[in-house]
Write an enzyme that holds these catalytic residues in place. Structure first.
Site, PDB file in Angstrom:
ATOM      1  N   CYS A 207      55.097  21.845  72.796  1.00 56.17           N
ATOM      2  CA  CYS A 207      55.978  22.945  72.254  1.00 56.17           C
ATOM      3  C   CYS A 207      56.412  23.895  73.242  1.00 56.17           C
ATOM      4  O   CYS A 207      55.600  24.463  73.635  1.00 56.17           O
ATOM      5  CB  CYS A 207      55.220  23.103  70.832  1.00 56.17           C
ATOM      6  SG  CYS A 207      56.383  24.275  69.782  1.00 56.17           S
TER       7      CYS A 207
ATOM      8  N   ARG B  67      61.476  13.117  70.338  1.00 56.46           N
ATOM      9  CA  ARG B  67      61.601  14.669  69.864  1.00 56.46           C
ATOM     10  C   ARG B  67      60.495  15.375  70.537  1.00 56.46           C
ATOM     11  O   ARG B  67      60.925  16.332  71.291  1.00 56.46           O
ATOM     12  CB  ARG B  67      61.579  14.449  68.353  1.00 56.46           C
ATOM     13  CG  ARG B  67      62.185  15.786  67.875  1.00 56.46           C
ATOM     14  CD  ARG B  67      61.058  16.941  67.921  1.00 56.46           C
ATOM     15  NE  ARG B  67      59.984  16.598  67.229  1.00 56.46           N
ATOM     16  CZ  ARG B  67      58.780  17.413  67.133  1.00 56.46           C
ATOM     17  NH1 ARG B  67      59.101  18.831  67.968  1.00 56.46           N
ATOM     18  NH2 ARG B  67      57.693  17.173  66.692  1.00 56.46           N
TER      19      ARG B  67
ATOM     20  N   HIS C 102      47.916  17.141  69.616  1.00 52.75           N
ATOM     21  CA  HIS C 102      48.354  17.324  70.865  1.00 52.75           C
ATOM     22  C   HIS C 102      46.767  17.072  71.807  1.00 52.75           C
ATOM     23  O   HIS C 102      46.145  17.464  71.236  1.00 52.75           O
ATOM     24  CB  HIS C 102      48.951  18.481  71.148  1.00 52.75           C
ATOM     25  CG  HIS C 102      50.472  18.494  70.876  1.00 52.75           C
ATOM     26  ND1 HIS C 102      51.412  18.496  71.535  1.00 52.75           N
ATOM     27  CD2 HIS C 102      51.024  18.821  69.552  1.00 52.75           C
ATOM     28  CE1 HIS C 102      52.735  18.378  71.010  1.00 52.75           C
ATOM     29  NE2 HIS C 102      52.457  18.775  69.814  1.00 52.75           N
TER      30      HIS C 102
HETATM   31  P1  HMG Z   1      67.512  32.332  64.283  1.00 51.03           P
HETATM   32  O1  HMG Z   1      68.073  32.990  65.327  1.00 51.03           O
HETATM   33  O2  HMG Z   1      66.547  33.204  63.257  1.00 51.03           O
HETATM   34  O3  HMG Z   1      68.657  31.601  63.297  1.00 51.03           O
HETATM   35  O4  HMG Z   1      66.654  31.005  64.630  1.00 51.03           O
HETATM   36  P2  HMG Z   1      69.872  32.257  62.762  1.00 51.03           P
HETATM   37  O5  HMG Z   1      70.141  31.655  61.340  1.00 51.03           O
HETATM   38  O6  HMG Z   1      69.962  33.769  62.666  1.00 51.03           O
HETATM   39  O7  HMG Z   1      70.902  31.751  63.855  1.00 51.03           O
HETATM   40  C1  HMG Z   1      71.272  32.133  65.027  1.00 51.03           C
HETATM   41  C2  HMG Z   1      72.082  31.040  65.912  1.00 51.03           C
HETATM   42  O8  HMG Z   1      71.600  29.923  65.892  1.00 51.03           O
HETATM   43  C3  HMG Z   1      73.528  31.257  65.160  1.00 51.03           C
HETATM   44  O9  HMG Z   1      74.063  30.932  66.368  1.00 51.03           O
HETATM   45  C4  HMG Z   1      73.218  29.647  64.295  1.00 51.03           C
HETATM   46  O10 HMG Z   1      74.452  28.972  64.347  1.00 51.03           O
HETATM   47  C5  HMG Z   1      72.240  28.878  65.131  1.00 51.03           C
HETATM   48  P3  HMG Z   1      75.239  31.882  67.022  1.00 51.03           P
HETATM   49  O11 HMG Z   1      75.961  32.637  66.109  1.00 51.03           O
HETATM   50  O12 HMG Z   1      74.147  32.759  67.919  1.00 51.03           O
HETATM   51  O13 HMG Z   1      75.985  30.995  68.291  1.00 51.03           O
HETATM   52  N1  HMG Z   1      71.455  28.006  64.362  1.00 51.03           N
HETATM   53  C6  HMG Z   1      71.426  26.586  64.616  1.00 51.03           C
HETATM   54  N2  HMG Z   1      72.165  26.006  65.654  1.00 51.03           N
HETATM   55  C7  HMG Z   1      71.998  24.661  65.360  1.00 51.03           C
HETATM   56  N3  HMG Z   1      71.081  24.118  64.647  1.00 51.03           N
HETATM   57  C8  HMG Z   1      70.271  24.866  63.451  1.00 51.03           C
HETATM   58  C9  HMG Z   1      70.703  26.121  63.546  1.00 51.03           C
HETATM   59  N4  HMG Z   1      70.358  26.966  62.783  1.00 51.03           N
HETATM   60  C10 HMG Z   1      70.860  28.370  63.167  1.00 51.03           C
HETATM   61  N5  HMG Z   1      69.875  24.299  62.733  1.00 51.03           N
HETATM   62  C11 HMG Z   1      65.912  28.756  64.279  1.00 51.03           C
HETATM   63  C12 HMG Z   1      66.279  30.177  63.658  1.00 51.03           C
HETATM   64  C13 HMG Z   1      65.032  28.075  63.263  1.00 51.03           C
HETATM   65  C14 HMG Z   1      67.247  28.096  63.986  1.00 51.03           C
HETATM   66  C15 HMG Z   1      65.603  28.815  65.399  1.00 51.03           C
HETATM   67  O14 HMG Z   1      64.348  29.811  65.497  1.00 51.03           O
HETATM   68  C16 HMG Z   1      65.293  27.640  66.109  1.00 51.03           C
HETATM   69  O15 HMG Z   1      65.880  26.836  66.515  1.00 51.03           O
HETATM   70  N6  HMG Z   1      63.997  27.501  66.642  1.00 51.03           N
HETATM   71  C17 HMG Z   1      63.684  26.034  67.232  1.00 51.03           C
HETATM   72  C18 HMG Z   1      62.104  26.055  67.013  1.00 51.03           C
HETATM   73  C19 HMG Z   1      61.824  24.469  67.709  1.00 51.03           C
HETATM   74  O16 HMG Z   1      62.636  23.611  67.623  1.00 51.03           O
HETATM   75  N7  HMG Z   1      60.607  24.355  68.018  1.00 51.03           N
HETATM   76  C20 HMG Z   1      60.047  23.080  68.314  1.00 51.03           C
HETATM   77  C21 HMG Z   1      59.780  22.045  67.303  1.00 51.03           C
HETATM   78  S1  HMG Z   1      58.688  22.552  66.027  1.00 51.03           S
HETATM   79  C22 HMG Z   1      57.295  21.690  67.132  1.00 51.03           C
HETATM   80  O17 HMG Z   1      57.283  21.215  67.984  1.00 51.03           O
HETATM   81  C23 HMG Z   1      55.930  21.556  66.430  1.00 51.03           C
HETATM   82  C24 HMG Z   1      55.508  20.340  65.723  1.00 51.03           C
HETATM   83  O18 HMG Z   1      55.621  19.194  66.823  1.00 51.03           O
HETATM   84  C25 HMG Z   1      54.254  20.147  65.379  1.00 51.03           C
HETATM   85  C26 HMG Z   1      53.091  20.752  66.058  1.00 51.03           C
HETATM   86  O19 HMG Z   1      52.813  20.205  67.075  1.00 51.03           O
HETATM   87  O20 HMG Z   1      52.612  21.856  65.722  1.00 51.03           O
HETATM   88  C27 HMG Z   1      56.674  19.803  64.624  1.00 51.03           C
HETATM   89 MG    MG Z   2      54.123  18.691  68.124  1.00 54.22          MG
END
Ligand code: HMG
Ligand code: MG
Length: 298
Positions: free
Chosen positions: A237, A12, A206
């Site tokens: 990220c 992931r 990280h």
């Molecule tokens: P948004 O644009 O504010 O959400 O995104 P929305 O509710 O307005 O939806 C917009 C569009 O996204 C819609 O589709 C929804 O259906 C779709 P459209 O109508 O435009 O075609 N949507 C989704 N599709 C699939 N799965 C879902 C989903 N939710 C909405 N769950 C949202 C908000 C959180 C979804 C967006 O900002 C997002 O996906 N962000 C991704 C962030 C991410 O994955 N970051 C990396 C992981 S975190 C990380 O790596 C840190 C970690 O490792 C710890 C560390 O190291 O710090 C964990």
């Molecule tokens: Mg991370």
């Protein structure tokens, strides 16, 4: 013997930042190799918007095709109820809500404030409990933020307390951009442990500044016994520019086994998994121990 739980996050966190989209079959093979190597918890998927993180768009396929080894927890990131429903359908054992100790990072990563994110997580947390799924909370930018710089341990403690109230079984203290240093890690862990049992806190480091192994040792001294790592040091990220991969699993295993700690993971098999994924990505692996062991074999 002292035991450490390792969460392998390569499939992931490791892959989510890779531009080259890998076939689901490659990800499935990677997850299978890692569970066979002995990891009892593999973060295998992320149910986020495919527009935001294209590499994770095949998460349902991956979860459907992996071999489920008894006793292994397969975790998935779920930022909202839509993500939760997909994770539930994919038979994830554990769902991960992910917030931040920094307002700016919260906005960039999940497009909402810290308070809004926590309000959103209420539904996910309730649904997880209702379905008997394990719930993990991840807190980004606990040691520093790419937009705000220094983050106070009290800010981490506040989010930790809110994650506890949501019913998290485990909480990750994440150094998203790898800027933390050993003494700071101990301060932040102490602040978090004032709000949540130390035994259920994990270190997610990280390695951007090369401090991750030292930070793990510092966290071990503070009593932390859960760590995240990524095979071949994959990762980063997409919303933390310049941040490199997670600490490499091979390096962490070499450290822990050298300390006489038990992990249940076979280092040589992880080295093989690292060689496999590095070949699929067309570049050498990022684990010092992994590369040394490969050189020794050759
Ligand atoms: P948004 O644009 O504010 O959400 O995104 P929305 O509710 O307005 O939806 C917009 C569009 O996204 C819609 O589709 C929804 O259906 C779709 P459209 O109508 O435009 O075609 N949507 C989704 N599709 C699939 N799965 C879902 C989903 N939710 C909405 N769950 C949202 C908000 C959180 C979804 C967006 O900002 C997002 O996906 N962000 C991704 C962030 C991410 O994955 N970051 C990396 C992981 S975190 C990380 O790596 C840190 C970690 O490792 C710890 C560390 O190291 O710090 C964990
Ligand atoms: Mg991370």
């Amino acid at each position: 013997m002292d035991t450490v739980k390792l969460v392998e996050v390569g499939p992931r966190d490791g892959l989510q930042n890779e531009k080259q989209i890998l076939d689901a079959a490659v990800k499935v093979e990677l997850v299978n190799r890692l569970s066979r190597a002995g990891f009892a918890n593999v973060e295998a998927a992320s149910f986020v918007s495919p527009k935001w993180v294209p590499q994770m768009a095949t998460s349902s396929e991956v979860m459907a095709q992996i071999e489920r080894r008894p006793g292994v927890l397969y975790s998935a990131l779920t930022p909202n109820l839509k993500g939760f429903e997909a994770a539930l359908a994919a038979k994830a054992d554990e769902v991960v809500i992910f917030g931040a100790a920094s307002e700016s990072f919260s906005q960039k990563n999940i497009n909402c404030s810290i308070d809004e994110s926590l309000a959103r997580f209420v539904d996910v947390a309730q649904a997880a409990k209702a379905h008997g799924l394990r719930l993990r909370g991840s807190i980004s930018c606990t040691m520093g933020c790419p937009y705000e710089g220094k983050i106070a341990p009290s800010a981490v403690a506040r989010v930790t307390a809110r994650m506890r109230e949501l019913g998290c079984d485990e909480i990750d203290i994440a150094d998203t951009i790898g800027v933390g240093t050993a003494r700071q890690v101990q301060e932040v862990m102490r602040a978090a442990a004032a709000e949540f049992p130390l035994a259920q806190l994990s270190g997610h480091f990280h390695d951007t500044y090369g401090q991750a192994l030292a930070n793990i040792l510092a966290a071990l001294e503070s009593g932390v016994r859960i760590f995240h790592s990524s095979v071949a040091g994959l990762g980063g990220c997409p919303y933390a520019k310049g941040a490199t991969g997670n600490v490499a699993s091979e390096d962490v295993l070499y450290l822990l086994h050298g300390l006489g700690m038990q992990t249940g993971v076979d280092l040589e098999q992880v080295v093989d998994a690292g060689a496999f994924i590095s070949q699929a990505l067309g570049r050498p692996g990022n684990s010092r121990a992994g590369n040394a062991l490969l050189a020794k074999r050759a």
